[in-house]
Design a protein around this motif. Structure first.
Motif, PDB file in Angstrom:
ATOM      1  N   SER A   1      85.395  -3.300  40.463  1.00  0.00           N
ATOM      2  CA  SER A   1      84.202  -2.507  40.136  1.00  0.00           C
ATOM      3  C   SER A   1      84.552  -1.123  39.597  1.00  0.00           C
ATOM      4  N   GLN A   2      85.809  -0.910  39.264  1.00  0.00           N
ATOM      5  CA  GLN A   2      86.315   0.365  38.756  1.00  0.00           C
ATOM      6  C   GLN A   2      86.240   1.482  39.796  1.00  0.00           C
ATOM      7  N   ASN A   3      86.222   1.091  41.063  1.00  0.00           N
ATOM      8  CA  ASN A   3      86.307   2.084  42.116  1.00  0.00           C
ATOM      9  C   ASN A   3      87.768   2.411  42.374  1.00  0.00           C
ATOM     10  N   LEU A   4      88.043   3.675  42.524  1.00  0.00           N
ATOM     11  CA  LEU A   4      89.403   4.130  42.716  1.00  0.00           C
ATOM     12  C   LEU A   4      89.947   3.673  44.067  1.00  0.00           C
ATOM     13  N   GLN A   5      91.194   3.238  44.070  1.00  0.00           N
ATOM     14  CA  GLN A   5      91.863   2.839  45.305  1.00  0.00           C
ATOM     15  C   GLN A   5      93.063   3.718  45.617  1.00  0.00           C
ATOM     16  N   ALA A   6      93.756   4.123  44.550  1.00  0.00           N
ATOM     17  CA  ALA A   6      94.960   4.928  44.747  1.00  0.00           C
ATOM     18  C   ALA A   6      95.367   5.586  43.433  1.00  0.00           C
ATOM     19  N   ILE A   7      96.228   6.582  43.548  1.00  0.00           N
ATOM     20  CA  ILE A   7      96.839   7.259  42.413  1.00  0.00           C
ATOM     21  C   ILE A   7      98.335   6.979  42.468  1.00  0.00           C
ATOM     22  N   GLN A   8      98.884   6.473  41.383  1.00  0.00           N
ATOM     23  CA  GLN A   8     100.327   6.239  41.349  1.00  0.00           C
ATOM     24  C   GLN A   8     100.984   7.281  40.465  1.00  0.00           C
ATOM     25  N   LEU A   9     101.978   7.969  41.019  1.00  0.00           N
ATOM     26  CA  LEU A   9     102.683   9.001  40.281  1.00  0.00           C
ATOM     27  C   LEU A   9     103.829   8.407  39.478  1.00  0.00           C
ATOM     28  N   VAL A  10     104.333   9.185  38.517  1.00  0.00           N
ATOM     29  CA  VAL A  10     105.432   8.725  37.664  1.00  0.00           C
ATOM     30  C   VAL A  10     106.674   8.417  38.489  1.00  0.00           C
TER      31      VAL A  10
ATOM     32  N   GLY B   1      77.488  20.860  22.614  1.00  0.00           N
ATOM     33  CA  GLY B   1      78.097  20.691  23.920  1.00  0.00           C
ATOM     34  C   GLY B   1      79.555  21.077  24.067  1.00  0.00           C
ATOM     35  N   VAL B   2      80.174  20.416  25.035  1.00  0.00           N
ATOM     36  CA  VAL B   2      81.550  20.696  25.454  1.00  0.00           C
ATOM     37  C   VAL B   2      82.338  19.394  25.473  1.00  0.00           C
ATOM     38  N   THR B   3      83.598  19.469  25.074  1.00  0.00           N
ATOM     39  CA  THR B   3      84.498  18.316  25.196  1.00  0.00           C
ATOM     40  C   THR B   3      85.486  18.611  26.312  1.00  0.00           C
ATOM     41  N   ASP B   4      85.473  17.771  27.338  1.00  0.00           N
ATOM     42  CA  ASP B   4      86.328  18.000  28.508  1.00  0.00           C
ATOM     43  C   ASP B   4      87.779  17.657  28.218  1.00  0.00           C
ATOM     44  N   ASN B   5      88.669  18.425  28.802  1.00  0.00           N
ATOM     45  CA  ASN B   5      90.108  18.175  28.713  1.00  0.00           C
ATOM     46  C   ASN B   5      90.492  17.175  29.803  1.00  0.00           C
ATOM     47  N   ILE B   6      90.477  15.905  29.437  1.00  0.00           N
ATOM     48  CA  ILE B   6      90.805  14.837  30.390  1.00  0.00           C
ATOM     49  C   ILE B   6      92.018  14.078  29.855  1.00  0.00           C
ATOM     50  N   PRO B   7      93.105  14.053  30.590  1.00  0.00           N
ATOM     51  CA  PRO B   7      94.324  13.405  30.080  1.00  0.00           C
ATOM     52  C   PRO B   7      94.185  11.887  29.970  1.00  0.00           C
ATOM     53  N   ALA B   8      94.999  11.323  29.112  1.00  0.00           N
ATOM     54  CA  ALA B   8      94.966   9.869  28.865  1.00  0.00           C
ATOM     55  C   ALA B   8      95.815   9.145  29.907  1.00  0.00           C
ATOM     56  N   ILE B   9      95.308   9.124  31.118  1.00  0.00           N
ATOM     57  CA  ILE B   9      95.980   8.424  32.219  1.00  0.00           C
ATOM     58  C   ILE B   9      95.425   7.006  32.302  1.00  0.00           C
ATOM     59  N   ARG B  10      96.306   6.045  32.452  1.00  0.00           N
ATOM     60  CA  ARG B  10      95.884   4.644  32.496  1.00  0.00           C
ATOM     61  C   ARG B  10      94.831   4.403  33.582  1.00  0.00           C
TER      62      ARG B  10
ATOM     63  N   GLU C   1     103.501  14.092  37.512  1.00  0.00           N
ATOM     64  CA  GLU C   1     102.498  13.491  36.642  1.00  0.00           C
ATOM     65  C   GLU C   1     101.942  12.208  37.261  1.00  0.00           C
ATOM     66  N   VAL C   2     100.672  11.941  36.959  1.00  0.00           N
ATOM     67  CA  VAL C   2     100.042  10.691  37.371  1.00  0.00           C
ATOM     68  C   VAL C   2     100.326   9.641  36.297  1.00  0.00           C
ATOM     69  N   GLU C   3     100.844   8.516  36.714  1.00  0.00           N
ATOM     70  CA  GLU C   3     101.131   7.433  35.770  1.00  0.00           C
ATOM     71  C   GLU C   3      99.931   6.518  35.580  1.00  0.00           C
ATOM     72  N   GLU C   4      99.212   6.251  36.704  1.00  0.00           N
ATOM     73  CA  GLU C   4      98.135   5.264  36.650  1.00  0.00           C
ATOM     74  C   GLU C   4      97.157   5.476  37.797  1.00  0.00           C
ATOM     75  N   VAL C   5      95.909   5.170  37.515  1.00  0.00           N
ATOM     76  CA  VAL C   5      94.889   5.133  38.557  1.00  0.00           C
ATOM     77  C   VAL C   5      94.677   3.672  38.937  1.00  0.00           C
ATOM     78  N   LYS C   6      94.825   3.370  40.210  1.00  0.00           N
ATOM     79  CA  LYS C   6      94.634   2.008  40.691  1.00  0.00           C
ATOM     80  C   LYS C   6      93.163   1.806  41.057  1.00  0.00           C
TER      81      LYS C   6
END
Length: 304
Positions: A206-215, A110-119, A197-202
């Motif tokens: 239920s782990q549903n996304l609410q917002a993106i917080q930038l640095v 398979g393939v390994t996706d390039n996904i950054p380590a964002i909180r 840069e994205v600092e954190e995903v809010k």
């Protein structure tokens, strides 16, 4: 040394489907699985026949393993570190120094996706954050969606997603250069671009996304997100050890009818061999390869 008719390297969707089919032929089959792969981070496939309510990759893999074991297929956890062909046999060794010998090989690494380590990003994958528009574009219909990406790759994803939603925002997390052609298209389609840069995903409980917080502290409200970065890794190292041909995108080149590579006795399928990134296509690859592996094992298919 364990000796089998076929060793399947990779216990993802393609490998499991090949294992089920080969097990039903009563061959002696082993699967070596590193317990990795993009299907393990996909929490809710919604486009697979027979699963109208959706199914996680983890559940599919668990059921697939049980199904294959029903036909006598053996599973071994580990990572294959070396693979070579000696006359008509394949010899391999794993990271825990276990050696195997096989008459045939199926590669499903398979393939390994390039996904950054964002909180908080990883827990949302497959629930409210996605990587494949063909799989999950439908999930963002008319919803405010943020593309977390890099350069032209992220820009292209943002433009692609306009088919499902006009409320698209692009965050160029890697701050990679966006060429003028893409910049013009983003402007024409009124897609805001944030070079930060994205600092954190809010997320909610239920782990549903609410917002993106930038640095820089800015908060971007959104219901959904897509990740789009250049640099996904095609896991073709073992194939290259054998001299298997790869194409211009580093995917394994296979015979479209049989799924066999240029090295007799070596087959490949799934994301390693195709850029479709679709579970159902991986299933088809596994079955198709298994049919021709069976023919080779039965002497019905010439060795080259």
């Amino acid at each position: 040394m364990k000796k089998v008719d076929c060793i399947i390297i990779g216990g993802g969707i393609a490998g499991l489907q090949a294992a089920i089919q080969l097990g039903r032929y009563n061959h002696n089959i082993a699967v070596i699985d590193a317990q990795k792969g993009r299907s393990l981070i996909a929490k809710d496939y919604q486009n697979i026949l027979g699963w109208p309510e959706g199914v996680s990759g983890k559940r599919l893999r668990s059921l697939g393993r049980q199904h294959a074991e029903k036909f006598g297929v053996e599973f071994f956890d580990g990572t294959v570190t070396s693979l070579e062909k000696k006359e008509d046999l394949f010899i391999m060794c794993t990271d825990d120094d276990i050696h195997y010998e096989a008459k045939t090989i199926f590669l499903g690494t398979g393939v390994t996706d390039n996904i950054p380590a964002i909180r908080n990003l990883y827990p949302t994958l497959g629930i409210s954050t996605y990587i494949c528009p063909d799989c999950d574009g439908y999930e963002i219909k008319q919803k405010q969606t943020v593309v977390i990406g890099g350069g032209n790759t992220g820009a292209n994803m943002a433009l692609t997603l306009l088919y499902w939603s006009k409320a698209i925002i692009y965050v160029n997390h890697s701050k990679t250069k966006i060429n003028e052609t893409f910049r013009k298209k983003l402007e024409e389609n009124q897609i805001p671009v944030f070079e930060e840069e994205v600092e954190e995903v809010k997320v909610d409980e239920s782990q549903n996304l609410q917002a993106i917080q930038l640095v820089n502290g800015k908060r971007i409200e959104a219901e959904k997100a897509f990740v789009a970065f250049k640099g996904n890794k095609i896991n073709n190292a073992l194939a290259k050890q054998l001299g298997v041909d790869v194409n211009e995108t580093n995917h394994i080149h296979v015979n479209p009818r049989t799924k066999e590579t240029n090295i007799p006795g070596v087959w490949a399928g799934g994301d390693l061999a195709a850029h479709s990134e679709q579970v159902t296509i991986s299933m088809g690859d596994g079955t198709q390869a298994a049919i021709w592996i069976h023919k080779r094992l039965m002497g019905e298919l010439p060795p080259d």
